[in-house]
Write a protein that holds these residues in place. Structure first.
Motif, short mmCIF file in Angstrom:
data_model
loop_
_atom_site.label_atom_id
_atom_site.label_comp_id
_atom_site.label_asym_id
_atom_site.label_seq_id
_atom_site.Cartn_x
_atom_site.Cartn_y
_atom_site.Cartn_z
N ILE A 1 -2.24 3.06 3.40
CA ILE A 1 -2.13 3.48 4.80
C ILE A 1 -0.89 2.89 5.45
CG2 ILE A 1 -3.20 3.25 7.08
CD1 ILE A 1 -5.91 3.52 5.68
N LEU B 1 -8.45 -0.02 11.33
CA LEU B 1 -8.91 -0.43 10.00
C LEU B 1 -9.93 -1.56 10.10
CD1 LEU B 1 -5.59 -0.27 7.97
CD2 LEU B 1 -7.64 1.09 7.57
N LEU C 1 -6.47 0.64 -0.38
CA LEU C 1 -6.55 1.60 0.72
C LEU C 1 -5.66 1.16 1.89
CD1 LEU C 1 -7.82 4.05 2.13
CD2 LEU C 1 -9.70 2.55 2.86
N VAL C 2 -5.76 -0.11 2.28
CA VAL C 2 -4.94 -0.61 3.38
C VAL C 2 -3.45 -0.52 3.03
CG1 VAL C 2 -4.35 -2.68 4.72
CG2 VAL C 2 -6.74 -2.14 4.27
N GLY D 1 2.22 4.43 4.20
CA GLY D 1 2.50 5.68 4.90
C GLY D 1 3.18 5.45 6.24
N ALA E 1 2.08 -1.89 0.35
CA ALA E 1 2.77 -1.21 1.45
C ALA E 1 4.28 -1.38 1.33
CB ALA E 1 2.27 -1.77 2.79
N ALA F 1 -3.10 0.75 13.84
CA ALA F 1 -3.66 0.82 12.48
C ALA F 1 -4.49 -0.42 12.18
CB ALA F 1 -2.55 0.98 11.46
#
Length: 699
Positions: A47, A23, A43-44, A50, A89, A19
């Motif tokens: 991701i 990215l 956005l990061v 997730g 995150a 990732a």
């Protein structure tokens, strides 16, 4: 650990690494590069959040525990893309872990895992901002960061389940090595991958390392070494204590049972009654939680334990292990598939053996070593951070402050005062620098006074337009010299040889400053002395070369142009020694004719070597006849080699253009006009060479 489990761990470890790479490429090569930074952070964060969710949902079962590499995702997001991404995150992964019990994920570590994932995100954000100064960490520091984050996670399992310590220990013992290793490896591999992707060296060259980087590396090595030393010592110590405790318990228990059996022997007379009593005594006693006693007859043909009669083979195997040891001495044995610590005592014709499972005996040790190891990781990590921040704040920041002030001083501002007083050492350094600058200012003032005087002397050595010249109506004459430093090596001169002959000189000495100025004075004197003798220009330069090449140990030289104007006829005879082209004004146009020969500069060669030169390199006299209205313009290379900020030269073409753009050939107006053109070209670029110009209009 089977192949399937290894593959699952490898995939979970490499997923954040992949990732990071994808990215980074996305940000670099697509329209995403135009996305605002905060949008990119969100956005990061989503991701990697997730990926953290995937870690929860795709748990890896090992030894009855469900493992994952979830914390690597918020760590990677925060360390490599920014604090907000790591926090987002961590929140996504932590919140999902809390609610995941609703669809079957284990609840025993629910609180610990949720807090651990949240901690990983905030921890990465703080490290990036305050430890790594918003730059990506090197792989060793990334590895260490992953270890600390996962140790905190596993400690939280104990903290949130303090009422079920044995179960918590079982879970942590099973998970610690694979989870800490995989999270740390994932974080370190991401650092390596991004370093290679960004074409950064994996090891910063020593010459490029700052104090902070050196301190980071040395502290990390010291902390890791201290951790392994203290942990190894603690493990050895706890092992000895556990062994001593096992011996103590076994001896105490076997003595109690031995006393019971002796009492039984006194009370019973038949062997059958005695055997039944011994069996009852053995079965009614146990060692610790999982230990027991075994009673063997003298030939180990029969044996009884706390769990009943045992197979003959097992009894004989146990007896053989006991025979290898002394009575009352600790020995190890495998009894019915379980590892035990054991001690025996002979009671009559029976052998009484006390057994304690090794796992039970070492439980306290294992818990202590594990907890102490985790605590030492946190203690040493905290010590590392505190020491680093203190050194960074006190030492590194003070060094930068001192360097900043020194930079201002180096750039010429001697009124700057260094006042860095975080410690007594920096206070002393500040005072010493200020004293040094004070002495330097006094010295510079003295030198400057001498240079100012030298500049005045040099300026006064150049001729002015005297009444004897200004009242001559046959010509207009004007000259200027602007040194690049206080004193320079360029000079001009003009003087009457007789009433009808006017000598004109423009010269350029090699070098700058005081040495050039001294050689300039010598060159000016020699040329004027020889010219006043009435020699032709080429002979004057020849004689000057003889004088200047003697005792010229510093290899100085002078380019020169010498012209003699016969005022009554306009005839100009001249010679040059490696000097610039002569500009001539005729019929309303300035031209820069090609030089008729390539004579060498004065003092370039010793006189004996000069006499061996080919004819084209020797001094020669040339003649032009000036008509009324004609003019000449001579200069030094400081004009054509004036340089702008892009290192482009003013050049001959711009010089001719400037001359032709001038409104008049009158040198009093022409020379300032050319100087303005030079200034407009170079703008703010500094002057590196002396600029000398001489103009004459024949009327």
């Amino acid at each position: 650990m089977d192949a399937k489990t290894i593959i699952q761990f490898a995939f979970a470890t490499l997923l954040p690494v992949a990732a990071c790479i994808l990215l980074t490429l996305l940000r670099r090569h697509t329209s995403v590069a135009k996305m605002p930074n905060m949008g990119w952070q969100v956005l990061v964060g989503i991701i990697f959040g997730g990926i953290a969710i995937y870690g929860t949902e795709a748990g890896i079962p090992v030894d009855g525990a469900m493992m994952n590499v979830r914390d690597a995702a918020p760590l990677a997001a925060g360390l490599y893309f920014g604090g907000p991404a790591g926090i987002i995150a961590g929140i996504i992964g932590g919140v999902e872990r809390w609610f995941s019990v609703m669809w079957g994920v284990g609840s025993f570590t629910q609180t610990a895992c949720t807090l651990g994932t949240l901690f990983a995100g905030f921890y990465a954000a703080l490290l990036r901002k305050y430890l790594f100064d918003d730059r990506m960490p090197t792989w060793p520091l990334a590895f260490a960061s992953g270890v600390v984050a996962e140790v905190v996670h596993l400690l939280l399992v104990f903290v949130t389940n303090y009422d079920e310590v044995v179960r918590a220990f079982t879970v942590v013992q099973a998970c610690s090595i694979p989870m800490i290793t995989c999270v740390a490896l994932s974080t370190a591999l991401s650092a390596l991958a991004l370093a290679l992707l960004n074409k950064q060296p994996l090891r910063v060259p020593r010459i490029d390392r700052g104090v902070a980087q050196i301190i980071q590396g040395r502290l990390l090595i010291a902390v890791v070494a201290a951790f392994f030393i203290t942990t190894s010592f603690m493990a050895v110590l706890q092992t000895g204590l556990s062994r001593d405790d096992a011996i103590s318990q076994l001896k105490q228990n076997i003595e109690d049972v031995r006393s019971d059996i002796l009492d039984v022997e006194r009370a019973y007379t038949s062997e059958e009654e005695l055997a039944a009593a011994v069996e009852a005594a053995v079965k009614n006693r146990h060692v610790g939680l999982g230990g027991e006693f075994v009673a063997l007859d003298n030939k180990a043909n029969s044996a009884v334990s706390g769990s009943g009669w045992i197979p003959t083979d097992a009894a004989r195997y146990l007896a053989a292990d006991a025979d290898a040891a002394e009575a009352g001495e600790l020995f190890s044995t495998n009894f019915l598939g379980v590892e035990y610590y054991a001690i025996y005592q002979d009671v009559g014709d029976r052998r009484l053996i006390a057994l304690m499972p090794v796992s039970e005996a070492n439980f306290a040790r294992d818990v202590s070593v594990l907890i102490i190891s985790f605590m030492e990781v946190l203690i040493f990590a905290t010590l590392f951070l505190v020491m680093y921040f203190v050194i960074k704040r006190v030492v590194v920041r003070s060094i930068w402050q001192v360097n900043g002030r020194l930079g201002e001083i180096t750039n010429g501002d001697l009124d700057v005062v260094v006042d860095v007083r975080e410690t007594s050492e920096f206070s002393s350094l500040s005072d010493d620098i200020n004293k040094t600058v004070g002495v330097l200012k006094d010295s510079i003032a003295t030198v400057q006074a001498d240079l100012d005087m030298a500049a005045d002397i040099q300026a006064n050595s150049l001729p002015d337009i005297t009444p004897a010249i200004s009242r001559r109506d046959e010509f207009d004459l004007f000259a200027t010299m602007e040194p690049a430093k206080e004193v320079g090596g360029d000079f001009y001169d003009f003087f009457f040889i007789d009433d009808d002959h006017l000598a004109l000189v423009v010269a350029d000495v090699s070098g700058k400053g005081v040495p050039a100025a001294l050689f300039m004075m010598l060159s000016k004197t020699v040329i004027k002395m020889e010219a006043l003798s009435g020699l032709s220009p080429d002979d004057v330069l020849y004689k000057a070369n003889v004088d200047l090449s003697e005792k010229n140990d510093d290899d100085m030289f002078t380019t020169a142009w010498l012209g003699v104007l016969e005022i009554s006829t306009g005839t100009l005879v001249y010679a040059d020694a490696g000097h610039e082209k002569l500009a001539i004004y005729r019929n309303g146009t300035w031209e820069l004719p090609k030089k008729p020969n390539a004579a060498v500069a004065l003092a370039t060669f010793a006189q004996a070597d000069y006499d061996e030169l080919p004819e084209r390199f020797r001094f020669r006299t040339h003649t032009i006849v000036l008509q009324p209205g004609d003019a000449i313009f001579q200069y030094t290379d400081g004009v054509t080699e004036a340089t702008d900020a892009e290192d482009e030269l003013f050049g001959e073409e711009r010089l001719v253009s400037a001359l032709n753009d001038a409104p008049t050939a009158d040198p009093t107006e022409l020379l300032p006009f050319v100087r303005e053109r030079i200034d407009a070209f170079v703008q703010d670029a500094p002057q590196f060479d002396d600029i000398t110009m001489l103009g004459l209009r024949y009327r």
